[in-house]
Scaffold this motif. Structure first.
Motif, PDB file in Angstrom:
ATOM      1  N   ASP A   1     -34.258  31.460  23.249  1.00 22.09           N
ATOM      2  CA  ASP A   1     -33.387  31.465  21.591  1.00 22.09           C
ATOM      3  C   ASP A   1     -33.959  30.691  20.265  1.00 22.09           C
ATOM      4  O   ASP A   1     -33.694  31.122  19.272  1.00 22.09           O
TER       5      ASP A   1
ATOM      6  N   ILE B   1     -28.447  33.199  19.764  1.00 25.35           N
ATOM      7  CA  ILE B   1     -28.432  33.274  21.532  1.00 25.35           C
ATOM      8  C   ILE B   1     -27.869  32.649  22.234  1.00 25.35           C
ATOM      9  O   ILE B   1     -27.066  31.786  23.407  1.00 25.35           O
TER      10      ILE B   1
ATOM     11  N   ILE C   1     -28.488  29.833  31.328  1.00 21.68           N
ATOM     12  CA  ILE C   1     -27.658  31.092  31.803  1.00 21.68           C
ATOM     13  C   ILE C   1     -28.397  31.071  33.808  1.00 21.68           C
ATOM     14  O   ILE C   1     -29.542  31.617  33.888  1.00 21.68           O
TER      15      ILE C   1
ATOM     16  N   ASP D   1     -25.486  39.151  30.791  1.00 22.11           N
ATOM     17  CA  ASP D   1     -24.950  40.270  29.837  1.00 22.11           C
ATOM     18  C   ASP D   1     -24.321  40.244  28.757  1.00 22.11           C
ATOM     19  O   ASP D   1     -24.200  40.906  27.495  1.00 22.11           O
ATOM     20  N   GLU D   2     -24.819  38.360  28.486  1.00 24.89           N
ATOM     21  CA  GLU D   2     -23.589  38.348  26.728  1.00 24.89           C
ATOM     22  C   GLU D   2     -24.817  39.016  26.042  1.00 24.89           C
ATOM     23  O   GLU D   2     -24.924  38.277  25.048  1.00 24.89           O
ATOM     24  N   LEU D   3     -26.111  38.284  26.344  1.00 29.88           N
ATOM     25  CA  LEU D   3     -27.769  38.287  25.761  1.00 29.88           C
ATOM     26  C   LEU D   3     -27.452  39.951  24.693  1.00 29.88           C
ATOM     27  O   LEU D   3     -27.226  40.679  25.805  1.00 29.88           O
TER      28      LEU D   3
ATOM     29  N   LYS E   1     -24.764  30.720  22.342  1.00 30.80           N
ATOM     30  CA  LYS E   1     -23.799  30.698  22.456  1.00 30.80           C
ATOM     31  C   LYS E   1     -23.226  31.394  23.411  1.00 30.80           C
ATOM     32  O   LYS E   1     -22.248  31.643  24.371  1.00 30.80           O
ATOM     33  N   CYS E   2     -24.669  32.256  23.916  1.00 31.59           N
ATOM     34  CA  CYS E   2     -23.880  33.143  25.574  1.00 31.59           C
ATOM     35  C   CYS E   2     -23.943  33.041  26.542  1.00 31.59           C
ATOM     36  O   CYS E   2     -24.957  31.286  27.217  1.00 31.59           O
ATOM     37  N   ARG E   3     -23.403  32.920  27.591  1.00 27.75           N
ATOM     38  CA  ARG E   3     -23.508  32.526  28.842  1.00 27.75           C
ATOM     39  C   ARG E   3     -23.472  33.213  30.337  1.00 27.75           C
ATOM     40  O   ARG E   3     -23.422  32.840  30.878  1.00 27.75           O
ATOM     41  N   SER E   4     -24.750  33.961  29.899  1.00 32.56           N
ATOM     42  CA  SER E   4     -24.251  35.369  30.733  1.00 32.56           C
ATOM     43  C   SER E   4     -25.783  36.464  30.651  1.00 32.56           C
ATOM     44  O   SER E   4     -25.579  36.506  29.238  1.00 32.56           O
TER      45      SER E   4
ATOM     46  N   GLN F   1     -32.419  40.963  26.424  1.00 35.27           N
ATOM     47  CA  GLN F   1     -32.564  41.417  28.466  1.00 35.27           C
ATOM     48  C   GLN F   1     -33.989  41.981  29.155  1.00 35.27           C
ATOM     49  O   GLN F   1     -34.107  42.188  29.701  1.00 35.27           O
TER      50      GLN F   1
ATOM     51  N   GLN G   1     -26.282  24.777  28.538  1.00 33.92           N
ATOM     52  CA  GLN G   1     -27.025  26.600  28.111  1.00 33.92           C
ATOM     53  C   GLN G   1     -28.081  26.989  28.598  1.00 33.92           C
ATOM     54  O   GLN G   1     -28.559  27.912  28.456  1.00 33.92           O
TER      55      GLN G   1
END
Length: 251
Positions: free
Chosen positions: A159, A207, A248, A214-216, A209-212, A221, A246
């Motif tokens: 992040d 980023i 992943i 695929d959410e990045l 709040k991304c938790r997977s 990625q 936080q």
């Protein structure tokens, strides 16, 4: 040396006797203790202190610590045999830092380094000195991968790179028209090297709040998969903040 220091020897001895009684139950022959734990089927997690480049044998001597903080310290420090070592997880930041003296080819002595230091709150825990900051150095990571035999990486502080429109990764060192085959054993060779960088687009978004995976963002990625492709080691965990939730997981 301390002419005004007054010490009550008897009181100090008594104080340490109390300490002895408090910790006696937690003192054991650690070699025997660890082997009994292993034989009984328990899992053993060993955390290395400091980093491989501070290892007394394989680090950037003389700017090193006094012990083996590479994976070999499992054997030399705990008395465990090499045959029982399973996964070796390399914990690495998404950029590179260093405290104190020593060569640092990807160091950024500019606003980029200052921004990394500020956003990452890069301050030495013991000394309180600001850490030197720079782009991720995969030459160093290739070298430490050879030494430690990483089976996976935990990539932290991704992040911190959120604000950059462009990112660089150091992929090779050049000197006098020659490409160094690996991180050099002699630190003097590092003084005049030119770093070859791979430039990647940033993601310019939060980023945290991304938790997977695929959410990045796609560019985040890509940053991760590029590291994997160059090093040949998977990134299994990705840190997007300082809280436990936080991290992943990526299996």
């Amino acid at each position: 040396m301390f002419p005004h220091l007054e010490t009550n020897v008897d009181a100090e001895i008594e104080r340490y006797r109390e300490y002895r009684d408090r910790i006696r139950a937690n003192v054991a022959d650690t070699v025997y203790f660890m082997h009994q734990a292993w034989k009984s089927g328990k899992k053993i997690i060993v955390e290395g202190a400091n980093a491989t480049m501070l290892d007394i044998d394989f680090g950037t001597y003389p700017n090193v610590t006094s012990s083996n903080c590479s994976a070999g310290g499992v054997c030399t420090g705990l008395g465990l045999p090499t045959s029982i070592i399973g996964d070796v997880i390399g914990v690495v930041k998404a950029y590179t830092t260093r405290v104190g003296a020593g060569c640092f080819p990807t160091e950024q002595l500019n606003e980029i380094g200052e921004l990394l230091q500020k956003r990452g709150v890069e301050v030495g825990v013991t000394t309180g000195r600001k850490r030197r900051c720079g782009w991720l150095d995969l030459v160093v990571l290739k070298y430490t991968t050879m030494i430690n035999g990483y089976t996976a990486f935990a990539l932290t502080k991704l992040d911190i790179l959120d604000v950059f429109s462009e990112l660089k990764i150091g992929v090779a060192y050049h000197k006098n028209g020659y490409t160094l085959p690996s991180f050099p054993a002699n630190q003097d060779e590092l003084h005049d090297v030119t770093v070859e960088y791979l430039t990647l687009p940033g993601w310019k978004s939060d980023i945290s709040k991304c938790r997977s995976f695929d959410e990045l963002p796609k560019n985040a990625q890509n940053y991760i998969t590029t590291i994997e492709e160059i090093l040949g080691v998977p990134v299994r965990w990705i840190g997007v903040g300082k809280e436990r939730e936080q991290i992943i997981p990526r299996c």
